[in-house]
Structure formats: structure tokens, C-alpha cells
Design an enzyme around this catalytic site. Structure first.
Site, short mmCIF file in Angstrom:
data_model
loop_
_atom_site.label_atom_id
_atom_site.label_comp_id
_atom_site.label_asym_id
_atom_site.label_seq_id
_atom_site.Cartn_x
_atom_site.Cartn_y
_atom_site.Cartn_z
N ARG A 32 3.64 -9.40 2.74
CA ARG A 32 4.76 -8.66 2.12
C ARG A 32 6.06 -9.47 2.22
NH1 ARG A 32 0.78 -6.28 0.74
NH2 ARG A 32 0.02 -4.31 1.54
N GLU A 179 -8.89 8.11 7.60
CA GLU A 179 -8.58 7.47 6.32
C GLU A 179 -9.81 6.70 5.81
OE1 GLU A 179 -5.37 4.58 6.38
OE2 GLU A 179 -5.47 4.27 4.23
N LYS A 221 -6.53 11.29 5.14
CA LYS A 221 -5.72 10.35 4.33
C LYS A 221 -6.65 9.67 3.33
CE LYS A 221 -2.67 6.34 4.54
NZ LYS A 221 -1.53 5.72 5.19
N GLY A 264 -2.50 2.97 -2.30
CA GLY A 264 -3.61 2.13 -2.73
C GLY A 264 -3.35 1.05 -3.77
N GLY A 265 -2.07 0.75 -4.04
CA GLY A 265 -1.79 -0.28 -5.05
C GLY A 265 -1.31 0.32 -6.36
C1 5MM Z 1 0.67 -0.08 5.50
O1 5MM Z 1 -0.63 -0.61 5.29
C2 5MM Z 1 -1.59 -0.20 6.24
C3 5MM Z 1 -2.05 -1.33 7.07
O2 5MM Z 1 -2.90 -2.18 6.50
P1 5MM Z 1 -3.53 -3.45 7.30
O3 5MM Z 1 -4.19 -2.95 8.55
O4 5MM Z 1 -4.52 -3.94 6.29
O5 5MM Z 1 -2.45 -4.39 7.57
C4 5MM Z 1 -2.68 0.63 5.56
O6 5MM Z 1 -3.69 1.07 6.41
C5 5MM Z 1 -2.01 1.82 5.01
O7 5MM Z 1 -1.61 2.69 6.04
C6 5MM Z 1 -2.81 2.62 4.04
O8 5MM Z 1 -3.83 1.93 3.42
C7 5MM Z 1 -1.87 3.14 2.97
O9 5MM Z 1 -1.08 2.12 2.48
P2 5MM Z 1 -0.83 2.03 0.93
O10 5MM Z 1 -0.04 0.76 0.76
O11 5MM Z 1 -2.20 1.98 0.28
O12 5MM Z 1 -0.07 3.29 0.56
#
Ligand code: 5MM
Length: 341
Positions: A32, A179, A221, A264-265
Site C-alpha cells: 500500500r 472471516e 465477516k 475485497g477489492g
Molecule cells: C486490511 O487487510 C487485512 C489484512 O490482510 P493481510 O493479512 O493479507 O495483510 C485483511 O484481512 C482485511 O481485514 C480484510 O480482508 C478486509 O479488507 P478489504 O481490503 O478486503 O476490505
């Protein structure tokens, strides 16, 4: 006296508030930061997250809790105040990501299973002392139908791990966010997403029952039911809402107090519009809110750009997205609201 799990879970999804997923592991936050040309160091990660946690309007009015990473739950702000105390002072609940990430599932090429159960009981006890009252574990289910992905074994292994994690959390007085993310990266259509998410949620709740997890003290989630990004199709908010709610009515027990979606993108506005469409039709058996990472943070990351003089702009961008998603969690968002940024 220890708070009751069901009270913590209810507070996490009350009043149109939602969760800020700021639990990017070191590798993800580096990606990021690379995109905004900021070096990822302990201090830059701290400065960035402190900026959001000190956005008091957003934190007090729209954010019920923050999912932290191990480094962040131990970090102090520039003035020495623990970041956890800043979150608590805003009335939000600190949470912690406890999974060890998705690793290749032996015997099933293309599938993954999330690791991290070893030593989890001890880690949860420490996180409780550090102030965490909820935790998060993410199982990752990819879709690549041509390759037989996901296998039933991968869904089973991930849901079994989620259930063992959830039981350990509850033993420690911590609410588990479960999740099981069905990724939207593939070229699959919305109906395939429906089918795979359905199989996943059915297995998840079977495993949670088998593990004696008290559903009143959990938060789900999930992904939304949506076409894969590489399918070339954009699902309308109405279709996403209709199919997602139909699926949840088939699979998610009424005892679950709340569902906090991942983004999720999806684009920022798509994630807001889809959540709004689900809430616009009136109350559902569970609270439907957000637990967004990218869809809450992409805008503030861009506005901040690693510069101290941009902290106010970063906070304004974060507050705007938090407010938009708060409105969506109440079913009161309209596209015109986006212009007030
Ligand atoms: C913030 O991203 C979380 C951490 O991801 P990594 O362990 O891969 O670094 C991720 O678990 C996040 O909490 C969820 O997937 C939701 O994030 P998004 O970006 O999909 O809303």
C-alpha cells in the site's frame, strides 16, 4: 468483571457504526505504501495509523472498533500515548488480527489454508491484557473452476481452523470475527460466487456448532456475492444485495448478531453502494455493516502521501469514507452525499 461476549459483539455492529480493518501485515502495508511512494518503516506505519485513530469525528461517530496488527497494538503515538488508548478514548473497541496468513494447502495445488493455531491460547491471553476485546482470522477461498479450486478439502480445512480459533477466542473473553473470504479476483460469474460462498458458509456454521462456539458472541465477516473482477462484468448494487441477502437467509443463523463485510477489492463507492442496497430494504435478522480495509483507507492513503502537512487532508478523506459507509449501514446513503467530500 469481564464484559459479556454478546455485549461486545452487539456494540461492534450497533448504530450504523462499522469496523476499520487496519490489520495489514507488514508485507501488505508495504504494498500500500509503495503505491503512494512512502517507505514502510515502524515510524511511517505508526504515523499513518495514528492519523486515522486521531480523526476524532470519524472514530467517535462512525467507527465501532479497529482491527490492529501485532506491531500496532504495542505501538505508542508520537507523544507517547499507546495507540490502543487513543482508540479507546474515542469510544471504539481495539481488536487484533491473530491468524498467521494463508499458506499453500498440501495435496491441493492452488488452494490455501490459514495457519496460526499453535500457541494461540497464550497469544490471546496477552492480547486481552493489551486491550483487545475482539479478534479476526481470515480464511482465503480462491475460485478457479478450471483447476478445481476451491476443493472441498480447502473449504473444510479453513472452516475447521476458523472454528478452533473462535472457540479459543471465546475462552479468552474475546469476540471472534470469523472471516471466510471468497476472493473476487477470478473470472467467475456472480452465480459461481453464490455457490462457493454458500458451500463455505454452510461448512463454517457446521464447524462452529461442532466446536461449541456461542454464535451470539461472534461476528461474521464475509465477502458479498459478486462477479469476479476478471469476468468483465460489474454486478449492480441491486443484484449484489438481492443475491447476498438470499444466501445469508439460507445459511447464517439468527443467533449471529452482525455481519460486517470486507470490501475485497471493490471500488470505494461500489463497496458503499452495495452495503447501502442491502440495508435500504429495511431491517434484516442481523445488523449489516462494514469492516473495510481498502475501501476505507485508499482515499486517506492518497491524500496523506506520507507528509505531515497532509495529516488534516488524510483525516478528512478517512472521515468522509467512514461517514459514507455509516450512512450505508443505515440504508441512508445516496450518491449525492459523495459530493460533500
Ligand atoms: C486490511 O487487510 C487485512 C489484512 O490482510 P493481510 O493479512 O493479507 O495483510 C485483511 O484481512 C482485511 O481485514 C480484510 O480482508 C478486509 O479488507 P478489504 O481490503 O478486503 O476490505
Amino acid at each position: 468483571m469481564q464484559e459479556r461476549l454478546e455485549d461486545i459483539a452487539a456494540a461492534m455492529v450497533a448504530g450504523g457504526k462499522g469496523l476499520l480493518a487496519a490489520d495489514e501485515s507488514s508485507g501488505t502495508i508495504k504494498k500500500r505504501f509503495d503505491a503512494i511512494h512512502v517507505e514502510s518503516t515502524e515510524n511511517s506505519r505508526r504515523d499513518y495509523r495514528e492519523m486515522m485513530f486521531r480523526a476524532s469525528d470519524a472514530m467517535k461517530n462512525y467507527i465501532s472498533g479497529v482491527i490492529l496488527y501485532d506491531e500496532t497494538i504495542r505501538q505508542k503515538a508520537a507523544d507517547g500515548t499507546p495507540l490502543v488508548e487513543i482508540i479507546k478514548a474515542a469510544g471504539a473497541i481495539p481488536g487484533i488480527k491473530v491468524d498467521g496468513g494463508a499458506k499453500p494447502l498440501a495435496g491441493f495445488p492452488g488452494d490455501t489454508v490459514t495457519e496460526g493455531l499453535d500457541g494461540l491460547r497464550e497469544r490471546l491471553a496477552e492480547y486481552y491484557k493489551l486491550g483487545a476485546r475482539f479478534a479476526k482470522w481470515r480464511g482465503v477461498i480462491d475460485i478457479d473452476s478450471a483447476k478445481g479450486v476451491p476443493s472441498a478439502s480447502s473449504i473444510g480445512a479453513n472452516c475447521h481452523a476458523l472454528a478452533r480459533y473462535a472457540a479459543l477466542c471465546q475462552e479468552a473473553g474475546i469476540v471472534p470475527i470469523v472471516e471466510p473470504e471468497v476472493l473476487m479476483d477470478g473470472s467467475h460469474d456472480i452465480n459461481t460466487c453464490y455457490d462457493i460462498t454458500r458451500a463455505t458458509l454452510l461448512k463454517l456454521y457446521a464447524e462452529l456448532f461442532a466446536a461449541n462456539v456461542k454464535l451470539e458472541g461472534t461476528i461474521l465477516k464475509p465477502n458479498m456475492v459478486i462477479a469476479g473482477k476478471a469476468s468483465g462484468k460489474t454486478s449492480s448494487a441491486e443484484e449484489v444485495a438481492e443475491k447476498t441477502l438470499k444466501l445469508f437467509r439460507e445459511t447464517v443463523p439468527l443467533a449471529v448478531p452482525g455481519i460486517a463485510f470486507l470490501s475485497g477489492g471493490q471500488s470505494d463507492e461500489q463497496a458503499t453502494a452495495n452495503l447501502n442496497a442491502m440495508n435500504a430494504g429495511g431491517a434484516q435478522p442481523w445488523k449489516l455493516t462494514f469492516s473495510y480495509g481498502r475501501a476505507l483507507q485508499a482515499a486517506p492513503q492518497k491524500a496523506w502521501g506520507g507528509k505531515a502537512e497532509n495529516v488534516a487532508a488524510g483525516q478528512a478523506a478517512f472521515t468522509h469514507r467512514a461517514r459514507m459507509n455509516h450512512l450505508a449501514a443505515l440504508g441512508k446513503w445516496q450518491k449525492g452525499e459523495e459530493k460533500t467530500a
